[in-house]
Motif scaffolding. Structure first.
Motif, short mmCIF file in Angstrom:
data_model
loop_
_atom_site.label_atom_id
_atom_site.label_comp_id
_atom_site.label_asym_id
_atom_site.label_seq_id
_atom_site.Cartn_x
_atom_site.Cartn_y
_atom_site.Cartn_z
N ALA A 1 -4.07 1.65 11.67
CA ALA A 1 -4.98 2.76 11.95
C ALA A 1 -4.43 3.65 13.07
CB ALA A 1 -6.36 2.23 12.32
N THR A 2 -3.85 3.04 14.08
CA THR A 2 -3.27 3.79 15.19
C THR A 2 -2.08 4.62 14.70
OG1 THR A 2 -3.94 2.06 16.72
CG2 THR A 2 -2.24 3.59 17.49
N ILE A 3 -1.27 4.02 13.85
CA ILE A 3 -0.12 4.74 13.28
C ILE A 3 -0.59 5.97 12.52
CG2 ILE A 3 1.72 4.59 11.54
CD1 ILE A 3 2.08 1.64 12.39
N LEU A 4 -1.59 5.80 11.66
CA LEU A 4 -2.10 6.93 10.89
C LEU A 4 -2.71 8.00 11.78
CD1 LEU A 4 -3.79 5.60 7.63
CD2 LEU A 4 -1.91 7.19 7.84
N GLU A 5 -3.47 7.59 12.78
CA GLU A 5 -4.09 8.57 13.69
C GLU A 5 -3.03 9.38 14.42
OE1 GLU A 5 -6.66 6.16 16.10
OE2 GLU A 5 -8.06 5.85 14.45
N GLU A 6 -1.99 8.72 14.89
CA GLU A 6 -0.93 9.44 15.59
C GLU A 6 -0.16 10.36 14.65
OE1 GLU A 6 1.52 7.17 18.25
OE2 GLU A 6 -0.21 6.02 18.97
N LEU A 7 0.09 9.91 13.43
CA LEU A 7 0.78 10.77 12.47
C LEU A 7 -0.06 11.98 12.08
CD1 LEU A 7 2.56 8.21 10.12
CD2 LEU A 7 3.63 9.73 11.79
N THR A 8 -1.36 11.79 11.92
CA THR A 8 -2.20 12.94 11.55
C THR A 8 -2.41 13.88 12.73
OG1 THR A 8 -4.21 11.62 11.90
CG2 THR A 8 -3.41 11.81 9.64
N ASP A 9 -2.28 13.38 13.95
CA ASP A 9 -2.33 14.26 15.12
C ASP A 9 -1.07 15.11 15.19
OD1 ASP A 9 -4.80 13.33 15.93
OD2 ASP A 9 -4.00 11.99 17.48
N LYS A 10 0.06 14.51 14.83
CA LYS A 10 1.34 15.21 14.91
C LYS A 10 1.57 16.12 13.70
CE LYS A 10 6.18 14.53 15.79
NZ LYS A 10 7.06 13.82 16.66
N TYR A 11 1.22 15.64 12.52
CA TYR A 11 1.40 16.38 11.27
C TYR A 11 0.04 16.62 10.62
CZ TYR A 11 6.03 14.16 11.76
OH TYR A 11 7.23 13.70 12.23
N SER A 12 -0.04 17.61 9.78
CA SER A 12 -1.26 17.79 8.98
C SER A 12 -1.17 16.86 7.76
CB SER A 12 -1.36 19.25 8.51
OG SER A 12 -0.33 19.54 7.59
N TRP A 13 -2.29 16.71 7.06
CA TRP A 13 -2.26 15.89 5.84
C TRP A 13 -1.27 16.48 4.84
CZ3 TRP A 13 -3.93 11.19 5.81
CH2 TRP A 13 -5.02 10.80 6.60
N GLU A 14 -1.22 17.80 4.77
CA GLU A 14 -0.31 18.46 3.84
C GLU A 14 1.15 18.15 4.18
OE1 GLU A 14 0.87 22.99 2.58
OE2 GLU A 14 -1.23 22.57 3.08
N GLU A 15 1.48 18.17 5.47
CA GLU A 15 2.84 17.83 5.88
C GLU A 15 3.16 16.37 5.58
OE1 GLU A 15 4.36 19.69 9.75
OE2 GLU A 15 2.18 19.88 9.90
N TYR B 1 6.64 6.92 11.14
CA TYR B 1 6.10 6.72 12.49
C TYR B 1 7.23 6.39 13.48
CZ TYR B 1 3.61 4.54 16.37
OH TYR B 1 3.16 4.20 17.61
N LEU B 2 8.10 5.47 13.12
CA LEU B 2 9.22 5.10 13.99
C LEU B 2 10.12 6.30 14.25
CD1 LEU B 2 10.18 1.58 12.62
CD2 LEU B 2 9.04 2.12 14.78
N HIS B 3 10.36 7.09 13.22
CA HIS B 3 11.17 8.28 13.36
C HIS B 3 10.49 9.30 14.30
CE1 HIS B 3 14.11 11.31 12.30
NE2 HIS B 3 13.13 12.16 12.03
N SER B 4 9.18 9.42 14.19
CA SER B 4 8.46 10.40 15.01
C SER B 4 8.36 9.99 16.47
CB SER B 4 7.06 10.67 14.44
OG SER B 4 6.22 9.55 14.64
N ILE B 5 8.35 8.68 16.77
CA ILE B 5 8.25 8.27 18.17
C ILE B 5 9.62 8.25 18.85
CG2 ILE B 5 6.10 6.97 17.92
CD1 ILE B 5 7.74 4.39 17.98
N LYS B 6 10.69 8.26 18.07
CA LYS B 6 12.03 8.29 18.65
C LYS B 6 12.36 9.66 19.24
CE LYS B 6 14.20 4.64 16.00
NZ LYS B 6 15.23 4.29 15.02
N LYS B 7 11.71 10.69 18.72
CA LYS B 7 11.99 12.06 19.19
C LYS B 7 11.35 12.34 20.52
CE LYS B 7 12.83 14.15 14.77
NZ LYS B 7 12.51 15.17 13.84
#
Length: 72
Positions: A15-29, A66-72
């Motif tokens: 759930a945390t992974i999804l929340e962080e991804l949706t904060d960073k990207y839109s659902w469409e992205e 998620y791993l790719h997005s937190i490495k940046k």
């Protein structure tokens, strides 16, 4: 209890992974990056969690993003 010091996902809830991804990207992205219907058709955290918990290949793709997005 076994510890996993080299696993960056250890202790991180899906759930945390999804929340962080949706904060960073839109659902469409997210749907463009990971081609799964739970991100395309009426997306929500709840429905995505249900699908990802039952579908290991899709969960793996989300975890990799998620791993790719937190490495940046």
């Amino acid at each position: 209890m076994e510890t996993q010091p080299n696993n960056p996902l250890h202790g991180v809830k899906l759930a945390t992974i999804l929340e962080e991804l949706t904060d960073k990207y839109s659902w469409e992205e997210l749907a463009n990056q990971i081609n799964i219907n739970c991100f395309k058709s009426n997306p929500s955290i709840k429905s995505s969690l249900k699908f990802l918990r039952r579908t290991p290949w899709a969960r793996e793709k989300v975890e990799k993003l998620y791993l790719h997005s937190i490495k940046k």
